[in-house]
Scaffold this motif. Structure first.
Motif, PDB file in Angstrom:
ATOM      1  N   GLY A  52      -3.156   5.512   6.734  1.00  0.00           N
ATOM      2  CA  GLY A  52      -2.980   5.482   5.285  1.00  0.00           C
ATOM      3  C   GLY A  52      -4.096   6.217   4.565  1.00  0.00           C
ATOM      4  O   GLY A  52      -3.859   6.982   3.617  1.00  0.00           O
ATOM      5  N   LEU A  53      -5.336   6.014   5.026  1.00  0.00           N
ATOM      6  CA  LEU A  53      -6.463   6.723   4.422  1.00  0.00           C
ATOM      7  C   LEU A  53      -6.372   8.228   4.673  1.00  0.00           C
ATOM      8  O   LEU A  53      -6.740   9.036   3.814  1.00  0.00           O
ATOM      9  CB  LEU A  53      -7.777   6.170   4.973  1.00  0.00           C
ATOM     10  CG  LEU A  53      -8.157   4.771   4.475  1.00  0.00           C
ATOM     11  CD1 LEU A  53      -9.335   4.224   5.260  1.00  0.00           C
ATOM     12  CD2 LEU A  53      -8.474   4.782   2.980  1.00  0.00           C
ATOM     13  N   LEU A  54      -5.867   8.601   5.847  1.00  0.00           N
ATOM     14  CA  LEU A  54      -5.640  10.031   6.105  1.00  0.00           C
ATOM     15  C   LEU A  54      -4.651  10.607   5.096  1.00  0.00           C
ATOM     16  O   LEU A  54      -4.860  11.708   4.560  1.00  0.00           O
ATOM     17  CB  LEU A  54      -5.103  10.231   7.527  1.00  0.00           C
ATOM     18  CG  LEU A  54      -6.117  10.469   8.646  1.00  0.00           C
ATOM     19  CD1 LEU A  54      -5.413  10.505   9.985  1.00  0.00           C
ATOM     20  CD2 LEU A  54      -6.896  11.763   8.420  1.00  0.00           C
ATOM     21  N   LYS A  55      -3.577   9.870   4.823  1.00  0.00           N
ATOM     22  CA  LYS A  55      -2.597  10.340   3.836  1.00  0.00           C
ATOM     23  C   LYS A  55      -3.256  10.522   2.474  1.00  0.00           C
ATOM     24  O   LYS A  55      -2.980  11.498   1.762  1.00  0.00           O
ATOM     25  CB  LYS A  55      -1.434   9.355   3.715  1.00  0.00           C
ATOM     26  CG  LYS A  55      -0.528   9.288   4.916  1.00  0.00           C
ATOM     27  CD  LYS A  55       0.783   8.577   4.608  1.00  0.00           C
ATOM     28  CE  LYS A  55       0.572   7.184   4.084  1.00  0.00           C
ATOM     29  NZ  LYS A  55       1.844   6.478   3.813  1.00  0.00           N
ATOM     30  N   LYS A 111      -5.620   6.016  -5.474  1.00  0.00           N
ATOM     31  CA  LYS A 111      -6.849   5.221  -5.436  1.00  0.00           C
ATOM     32  C   LYS A 111      -6.549   3.774  -5.039  1.00  0.00           C
ATOM     33  O   LYS A 111      -7.219   3.213  -4.161  1.00  0.00           O
ATOM     34  CB  LYS A 111      -7.531   5.258  -6.804  1.00  0.00           C
ATOM     35  CG  LYS A 111      -8.796   4.416  -6.872  1.00  0.00           C
ATOM     36  CD  LYS A 111      -9.440   4.506  -8.250  1.00  0.00           C
ATOM     37  CE  LYS A 111     -10.674   3.600  -8.331  1.00  0.00           C
ATOM     38  NZ  LYS A 111     -11.320   3.669  -9.661  1.00  0.00           N
ATOM     39  N   ALA A 112      -5.557   3.152  -5.672  1.00  0.00           N
ATOM     40  CA  ALA A 112      -5.212   1.760  -5.355  1.00  0.00           C
ATOM     41  C   ALA A 112      -4.690   1.645  -3.928  1.00  0.00           C
ATOM     42  O   ALA A 112      -5.004   0.687  -3.214  1.00  0.00           O
ATOM     43  CB  ALA A 112      -4.179   1.232  -6.349  1.00  0.00           C
ATOM     44  N   ALA A 155       0.829  -1.208   0.000  1.00  0.00           N
ATOM     45  CA  ALA A 155       0.000   0.000   0.000  1.00  0.00           C
ATOM     46  C   ALA A 155       0.864   1.258   0.000  1.00  0.00           C
ATOM     47  O   ALA A 155       0.607   2.210  -0.752  1.00  0.00           O
ATOM     48  CB  ALA A 155      -0.929  -0.006   1.210  1.00  0.00           C
ATOM     49  N   ASP A 156       1.908   1.255   0.843  1.00  0.00           N
ATOM     50  CA  ASP A 156       2.802   2.417   0.891  1.00  0.00           C
ATOM     51  C   ASP A 156       3.502   2.627  -0.448  1.00  0.00           C
ATOM     52  O   ASP A 156       3.699   3.767  -0.893  1.00  0.00           O
ATOM     53  CB  ASP A 156       3.847   2.233   1.994  1.00  0.00           C
ATOM     54  CG  ASP A 156       3.257   2.356   3.388  1.00  0.00           C
ATOM     55  OD1 ASP A 156       2.113   2.845   3.510  1.00  0.00           O
ATOM     56  OD2 ASP A 156       3.926   1.953   4.358  1.00  0.00           O
ATOM     57  N   GLY A 157       3.874   1.523  -1.109  1.00  0.00           N
ATOM     58  CA  GLY A 157       4.522   1.629  -2.409  1.00  0.00           C
ATOM     59  C   GLY A 157       3.614   2.248  -3.445  1.00  0.00           C
ATOM     60  O   GLY A 157       4.048   3.091  -4.249  1.00  0.00           O
ATOM     61  N   LEU A 158       2.344   1.844  -3.445  1.00  0.00           N
ATOM     62  CA  LEU A 158       1.380   2.431  -4.383  1.00  0.00           C
ATOM     63  C   LEU A 158       1.177   3.911  -4.099  1.00  0.00           C
ATOM     64  O   LEU A 158       1.126   4.739  -5.027  1.00  0.00           O
ATOM     65  CB  LEU A 158       0.047   1.692  -4.275  1.00  0.00           C
ATOM     66  CG  LEU A 158       0.019   0.267  -4.843  1.00  0.00           C
ATOM     67  CD1 LEU A 158      -1.250  -0.448  -4.425  1.00  0.00           C
ATOM     68  CD2 LEU A 158       0.144   0.292  -6.368  1.00  0.00           C
ATOM     69  N   TYR A 159       1.075   4.253  -2.820  1.00  0.00           N
ATOM     70  CA  TYR A 159       0.897   5.662  -2.456  1.00  0.00           C
ATOM     71  C   TYR A 159       2.095   6.496  -2.905  1.00  0.00           C
ATOM     72  O   TYR A 159       1.938   7.563  -3.502  1.00  0.00           O
ATOM     73  CB  TYR A 159       0.706   5.785  -0.944  1.00  0.00           C
ATOM     74  CG  TYR A 159       0.629   7.214  -0.469  1.00  0.00           C
ATOM     75  CD1 TYR A 159      -0.555   7.924  -0.517  1.00  0.00           C
ATOM     76  CD2 TYR A 159       1.775   7.865   0.007  1.00  0.00           C
ATOM     77  CE1 TYR A 159      -0.618   9.245  -0.102  1.00  0.00           C
ATOM     78  CE2 TYR A 159       1.721   9.180   0.420  1.00  0.00           C
ATOM     79  CZ  TYR A 159       0.519   9.863   0.371  1.00  0.00           C
ATOM     80  OH  TYR A 159       0.470  11.182   0.769  1.00  0.00           O
ATOM     81  N   ASN A 160       3.299   6.006  -2.632  1.00  0.00           N
ATOM     82  CA  ASN A 160       4.509   6.744  -3.002  1.00  0.00           C
ATOM     83  C   ASN A 160       4.676   6.859  -4.506  1.00  0.00           C
ATOM     84  O   ASN A 160       5.307   7.798  -4.999  1.00  0.00           O
ATOM     85  CB  ASN A 160       5.739   6.073  -2.392  1.00  0.00           C
ATOM     86  CG  ASN A 160       5.768   6.180  -0.876  1.00  0.00           C
ATOM     87  OD1 ASN A 160       5.225   7.117  -0.300  1.00  0.00           O
ATOM     88  ND2 ASN A 160       6.375   5.207  -0.215  1.00  0.00           N
TER      89      ASN A 160
END
Length: 361
Positions: free
Chosen positions: A216-219, A194-195, A184-189
């Motif tokens: 994570g949702l807050l980010k 959305k993913a 999840a962190d990798g997708l966000y970065n």
């Protein structure tokens, strides 16, 4: 030296929400949700009561791995452990040590079976403390595979300690939960918000991952400047995890909401005919009246509405150059709201320096 010692000695447009008809995260691109439709009622608050379905033959839950060390168990716990280890050297009388013990033991409970918290009383276990060359308390080591990875002394901030733990947990290849967080962190970065949000949402019903999912949702909500999502998430985090109320992430989300409210109220009031203006028409008006601070403020608001933070900062600085205290310091106040809404952005450091050069000259 320490390893040797141990080895030898012992944007405003998207809306994320949950619906009753589906447990998955939905993305609404028009941001015009009908709140009267019960099928689309936000369910962030229902997360408080949501539990994973039970099975007929549940596996026993792993225990929190918390140990008090002495010379008889040091090697087995610290050097032969498969899960990563946090070794805390402490004294009974230190307030910082007591606070850190409480925090680390909670980390062990949040990551049962995946993180070892090993506590060493340096007063009762002086030989071990000397072998570790402990000179201050608290002193904390991270170990994995029998090797020391990092260490620090003193009381760290919550954010520093969380990152210290996260980095350590990421080393455990058998930790399925950690793999989910890493993905999840990798997708966000990588910019796939959305993913990433969908994976963070999935964490809300995983043992020990609810808070990670909420953060994570807050980010994601911060990344997209999503008012509705941030409002709901802040409420949940404060209710279920009050110790997080003063965290950097929650404070940043609150500042974004404050900034959004200022922009919305200005647009709603139609100050200076703002509703009918575009960035381009206001830029043209400012070029015609470069010292009109009212116009420059409206242009900054319009830039913010368009998600153009740097352009807004520049307009506000230009206004401050002309008159620092115009209209009760409105340019300065808005500029600082903007700074507080994006505290880790390199732009903030750049424009804070420019502000100082103007304000204190």
């Amino acid at each position: 030296m320490l390893n040797s010692c141990l080895n030898t000695k012992v944007n405003f447009s998207k809306s994320y929400y949950f619906t009753r008809s589906s447990p998955t995260l939905n993305i609404n691109n028009n941001n015009n949700n009908n709140n009267n439709n019960t099928n689309n009622e936000p369910l962030f608050n229902e997360q408080k009561r949501q539990t994973k379905p039970t099975t007929t033959a549940p596996n026993p839950a792993p225990e929190a791995l918390i140990y008090e060390l002495d010379s008889s168990n040091f090697a087995d716990i610290c050097l032969k452990s498969k899960p990563p280890v946090v070794l805390l050297c402490y004294t009974e009388w230190s307030t910082h040590c007591k606070q850190l013990i409480t925090t680390l033991e909670q980390q062990a409970r949040n990551n049962p079976g995946s993180l070892v918290i090993a506590k060493l009383n340096v007063e009762t276990q002086q030989e071990l403390a000397q072998n570790l060359r402990v000179q201050d308390v608290p002193t904390v080591f991270s170990l994995h595979g029998g090797k020391v990875l990092r260490q620090f002394s003193g009381a760290p901030t919550k954010e520093v300690l969380d990152q210290f733990i996260d980095d350590l947990l990421a080393l455990d290849d058998t930790n399925v939960s950690r793999k989910l967080v890493t993905k999840a962190d990798g997708l966000y970065n990588a910019g796939d918000v959305k993913a990433a949000a969908e994976l963070y949402h999935n964490m809300l019903t995983e043992d020990g991952l609810e808070l990670t999912g909420l953060k994570g949702l807050l980010k994601c909500g911060i990344k997209d400047n999503n008012k509705d999502m941030l409002t709901q998430l802040i409420s949940i985090v404060k209710d279920k995890y009050p110790e997080e109320s003063s965290s950097v992430l929650v404070k940043q989300a609150e500042k974004i909401l404050e900034l959004t409210k200022i922009v919305e109220e200005c647009v709603a009031s139609d100050a200076g005919g703002l509703a009918g203006q575009t960035v381009e028409t206001l830029q043209e008006a400012v070029r015609g009246e470069p010292r009109n601070l009212g116009l420059k403020y409206l242009l900054a608001i319009k830039h913010l509405q368009a998600g153009q933070a740097e352009q807004a900062m520049q307009q506000l600085l230009d206004s401050i150059k002309i008159d620092k205290h115009h209209n009760n310091d409105e340019a300065k106040l808005l500029l600082f709201k903007l700074f507080e809404s994006m505290p880790t952005d390199p732009l903030v450091l750049k424009y804070r320096q420019r502000f100082s050069n103007i304000w204190f000259l």
